[in-house]
Design an enzyme around this catalytic site. Sequence first.
Site, mmCIF file in Angstrom:
data_model
loop_
_atom_site.group_PDB
_atom_site.id
_atom_site.type_symbol
_atom_site.label_atom_id
_atom_site.label_comp_id
_atom_site.label_asym_id
_atom_site.label_seq_id
_atom_site.Cartn_x
_atom_site.Cartn_y
_atom_site.Cartn_z
ATOM 1 N N GLU A 175 0.823 -1.218 0.000
ATOM 2 C CA GLU A 175 0.000 0.000 0.000
ATOM 3 C C GLU A 175 0.856 1.265 0.000
ATOM 4 O O GLU A 175 0.720 2.126 0.877
ATOM 5 C CB GLU A 175 -0.956 -0.013 1.205
ATOM 6 C CG GLU A 175 -1.958 -1.151 1.123
ATOM 7 C CD GLU A 175 -3.066 -1.095 2.165
ATOM 8 O OE1 GLU A 175 -2.844 -0.533 3.247
ATOM 9 O OE2 GLU A 175 -4.170 -1.608 1.895
ATOM 10 N N GLU A 377 -5.581 -8.091 -1.598
ATOM 11 C CA GLU A 377 -6.279 -7.942 -0.317
ATOM 12 C C GLU A 377 -7.719 -7.573 -0.617
ATOM 13 O O GLU A 377 -7.988 -6.725 -1.468
ATOM 14 C CB GLU A 377 -5.682 -6.815 0.544
ATOM 15 C CG GLU A 377 -4.456 -7.213 1.298
ATOM 16 C CD GLU A 377 -3.961 -6.111 2.231
ATOM 17 O OE1 GLU A 377 -4.803 -5.389 2.811
ATOM 18 O OE2 GLU A 377 -2.735 -5.987 2.366
#
Length: 478
Positions: A175, A377
Amino acid sequence: MPFRDDFLWGGATAANQYEGAWDTDGKGASVPDHCTNGSHKTPKRVTPEFEEGTLYPSREATDFYHHYMEDIALAAEMGFRVFRMSINWTRIFPTGMEEEPNEAGLAFYDKVFDELKKYNIEPLVTISHYELPYALVEKYNGWYGREVIDCYVRYCKAIFERYQNKVKYWLTFNEINAGTTPMGTVLSLGTIKGFSGPINTVPDEPQVRFQALHHQFVASALAIRYAHDNYPQFRMGNMSIFATKYPYTCNPADVLECQKQMRIMNWFCSDVQARGYYPSYINRFFEEKGITIQKEPGDEEILKQGTIDFYTFSYYMSSCESVDPEVLGKAGGNLIGGVANPYLKASDWGWQIDPEGLRYSLNEIWDRYQLPMMVVENGLGAYDKLEADGTVHDSYRIDYLKKHIEQMKEAVKDGVDLMGYTPWGWIDVVSASTGEMAKRYGFVYVDKYDDGTGDLSRRRKDSFFWYQKVIRSNGEEL
Ligand code: BGP
C-alpha cells in the site's frame, strides 16, 4: 471459464500482524512493535519506549512463527495455490543498518518457503509491509531520510540472493499510496521520530510525507532494476490501496473534485511505478500545497528503469467526493475520508461495502496500464462469534467475498487480465488500523483476544469450507 486455469487462488497476511516472536532469534523491533492495542473508538498509540503492563499486539500476534506448519497445512487443505506473506525486515536486519543479514532470520523463511513448496503453493512476498525497523525511525526519521534507500536495497539484495530459487513473485511496498494521506505517516513512512501518542495525533507534514514517498519510489525502482538485471525469473509488482471514488452528484464540480482525489490517492503512486515518471498533474498539487521534492541527479533514470511487471492492489471499500459544504459537513465514517455513499452499506467499522466498485476499479486499472493484475487484499473485518459447536458461522463473510468474486468474474469477461486473488487475513491476524483481534477476516479462527489471552488454537470457520469449494471449482461454485 472466466478465470484462467492457472489462476492464483490464495490468501494474504503480513509478518507484523501474524508472526509474533517479535524479539526471537535476533529480531529487532519494527514500527508496529512500538504500537499498543486500540479499538474502533480508541486509537492505538505509538510509544518510543516500551511501557510495562501495556499490550503490544504485534509481539505475539497469532504466532505464525511457531504455527507455520499447521497453518500452511490448513492453507493447502483449502487448495491454496499462492500464499501472500511478508518478510519482516527486522528479522533479517534487526536495526536495518547492519552490513550482514541475520542468519537465524533468513533460516526461518527458508523453512516457510520449503513448507509451501511441499504443497506446491507459490509464495507471494511483500518486501516491506509496514515493518520498517524502528531504529531507522530514530536515526533518520524513517523514509524521510534518503539513507533508508540504501538500507532497503541491501535488505532486498540479501533476500533476493537467498530465496532466488524459492520465490518468484515480489511486491516492493505494501500500500505504497498510504503515504499520500496522513494515515500513512506511522506505518508506511515511519516519519515519527520522537513522536509518542495516539496515531491520529501525529502532526501532518505533507512536505515530509511526499519527500519520504519519493525515497520509497527510488528504493522500489532500484530493487526492481536490480531484480530484472540479476534474476530474470522474478516477477516484480507494486501494491496500492485502490480506494475507489465516485462523484457524489453529477455536478461537474463534484466530478472534477473526484478526478482530482482519484489522481492523488489512487493513481499518483502507480503512475510512477508503472510508467516510470511523475505524472504532470502532480505538479499543480505540489504547487498548491507548497511541496518541493528534492531529487538527486539520476533519480529520474532510476524510476524509468525500475517499472513493475504486474499491478496489485487492496480493495475494501469506496467513497464519494463532493464540493458541497453541506454534504461535506455530514461526511465521515469511511477510513479514507470522502463522503458516505447512500446506495451502500458499511461494515461495523464503517467501511462501505461495494462489490461492483471492484469490477469498476479492475477495468479502470486495466485500461490505464494494460498490466496483469492481482487483487492481493479484500475481505470483511467482522465480529465473529465462536459457537458452542466450536466453529464460527460466518455467512456474512461468505456473502461479502462471494459478491466480490462475482464482480471479478465480470471484470475478466470485460477483458481484464487477472492473475489471482488473495483475500486479506485468511487466518485471523491483528488489525493494522486498530490493533484489535476482534476485527477478524479469517477463514480460520484463532483463539486470541483483545486482552492478549487465548491459547492460539486454530478452528475452521464455515467460510473455510466455502472457499475450499470455490477454489476447487475455479470460481464456478460460489
Ligand atoms: C490494509 C493492510 C493490511 C490489513 C488490511 C485490513 O490496509 O495492508 O495490513 O490489515 O488493510 O485492515 P485492518 O486490519 O485495519 O482492518
